[in-house]
Design a protein around this motif. Structure first.
Motif: not given
Ligand SMILES: NC(=O)c1ccc[n+]([C@@H]2O[C@H](COP(=O)([O-])OP(=O)(O)OC[C@H]3O[C@@H](n4cnc5c(N)ncnc54)[C@H](O)[C@@H]3O)[C@@H](O)[C@H]2O)c1
Length: 406
Positions: A352-369
């Motif tokens: 759960y830690d692994t998925a949550t921390w790695m997901a930040i890359t995608v979520l930050s892209e979604q926010s920026i776009y």
């Protein structure tokens, strides 16, 4: 000396994978039985290393399916490039092997969910090998929080500040990501330790993220200064902003500012700040201020707090002579992984830690776009975060050191 030797294999023999191999063989109770890379370029060098060290030589593979088919491998360390981390971790769990996967961001939220589902279905743990969780200061500040030194934590900052402009001259996965993706490409060195301090996925969770990226000129400027005018990227407009900042909101109200800053000149920093009702820690000042203890408007030096607040694990490690990669963080991380494999226990950084921390890359892209709109964080625990134990029994559980009723 351990009476059970744990048998590990490693996929990805680039500079990181070779460094990890050298670290692993010097940790008590570990045998490397197999190594794998699609490119055999470093097989001879590693083979020589094992011979010279007079250590039993592993078998070498170019096909990870053949490597994973070996029944003697109990745990797999994955040190390939970013977009292969999750597919390989899934394949390894399906083959029944514990997974320790190197750091990097995810490529999609869907692959994060797949990682979680496969770990749940196979009951095989998957640990992000986030070595900064084992940093001397990260562990000390974690310890300070648990002992109440900062009072109630309100706000944290973290990230990755590293002058990596030279990446513009090397064709690899990191360069391609900087060319084509605008987001926090490397969030976990900062976020991992802070997530542990805030009990993320164990009583607390990240609920939303808002990100913004600056203009992207650092790499173009570096290329102009360091490459010939016919270099193929001389006029390339990089997509990733030089400074990407994300503000994460937690379920219990804390905010976390995460910065990714690797394409402008600067000294290294993980930007750590922990700010609570009793005081503040700031990595870049090596400073700490505790209300009523520190002189007004001054900073104390964090090192002066080590005797009282240094993490027991780090004190023990220092007493035995710090050695190994990244100031000692790497062997501590690898040892924690190997111990979990040996004892068949949950890993201290779980899926759960692994998925949550790695997901930040995608979520930050979604926010920026989407013009910095807030993006809801997936709850990879499916609601279990509410009443999961504060910390699994691991180096992060200080129960042995500070029993709950003390
Ligand atoms: N934790 C840290 O402090 C730290 C430091 C450096 C690098 N890293 C991470 O380590 C990883 C590797 O970094 P690197 O610099 O060694 O990269 P690299 O590109 O030099 O090496 C990756 C290796 O993986 C191999 N590979 C790719 N796909 C494969 C597959 N399907 N099967 C087998 N082998 C495959 C490649 O051939 C290559 O040799 C990255 O994720 C990076 O972020 C972590």
């Amino acid at each position: 000396m351990h009476n059970k030797i744990v048998k590990l294999g490693l996929i990805g023999l680039g500079s990181r994978g070779r460094g990890l191999t050298r670290n692993l063989v010097h940790i008590d109770g570990i045998e490397i039985v197999a190594l794998c890379d699609i490119n055999p370029a470093f097989f001879d060098e590693l083979s020589e290393f094992f011979d010279k060290s007079q250590i039993q030589k592993p078998d070498f593979y170019t096909d990870y399916n053949e490597f994973l088919a070996r029944s003697d491998i109990e745990g797999v360390v994955i040190a390939t490039n970013w977009i292969t981390h999750i597919p390989l971790a899934i394949a390894a769990m399906k083959a029944g092997k514990y997974v320790g996967v190197e750091v990097g961001g995810a490529a999609s939220i869907d692959e994060c969910w797949q990682l979680v589902r496969v770990s749940e279905e196979t009951k095989i743990p998957c640990m992000l090998l986030e070595n900064c969780c084992y940093g001397k200061y990260e562990l000390m500040v974690f310890n300070m929080i648990k002992k109440g030194l900062f009072g109630e934590v309100v706000h944290c900052e973290c990230g990755y500040g590293h002058d990596l402009r030279g990446l513009a001259g090397r064709k690899n996965n990191r360069l391609y990501n900087n060319m084509h993706r605008n987001g926090d490409l490397y969030p976990t060195h900062g976020v991992g330790p802070i997530a542990k301090m805030l009990n993320i996925n164990r009583g607390n969770r990240f609920v939303s993220i808002t990100s913004m990226a600056s203009k992207a000129v650092g790499l173009k400027d570096w290329i102009k200064k360091h490459k010939d005018t016919d270099y193929e990227l001389v006029n390339f407009d990089f997509v990733k902003g030089d400074v990407v900042q994300s503000l994460i909101k937690c379920a219990h109200g804390e905010t976390v500012l995460v910065t990714h800053n690797v394409t402008l000149p600067r000294p290294y920093s993980r930007f750590n700040v922990v700010h609570g009702t009793n005081g503040i820690y700031m990595e870049d000042k090596k400073g700490i201020f505790i209300d009523g203890k520190t002189e007004d408007e001054k900073w104390d030096c964090i090192d002066d707090y080590f005797d009282e607040y240094g993490h027991p694990l780090w004190k023990e490690f220092e007493a035995s002579g710090v050695k190994g990669g990244h100031g000692g963080m790497d062997p501590l991380t690898l040892k924690a992984f190997a111990d979990s494999v040996r004892n068949k226990t949950q890993t201290p950084i779980d899926v759960y830690d692994t998925a949550t921390w790695m997901a930040i890359t995608v979520l930050s892209e979604q926010s920026i776009y989407t013009g910095s709109s807030p993006i809801a964080f997936p709850d990879f625990t499916n609601g279990k975060w509410i009443d999961r134990e504060e910390s699994v029994k691991s180096i992060y559980s200080l129960d042995d050191v500070y029993p709950k009723d003390s």
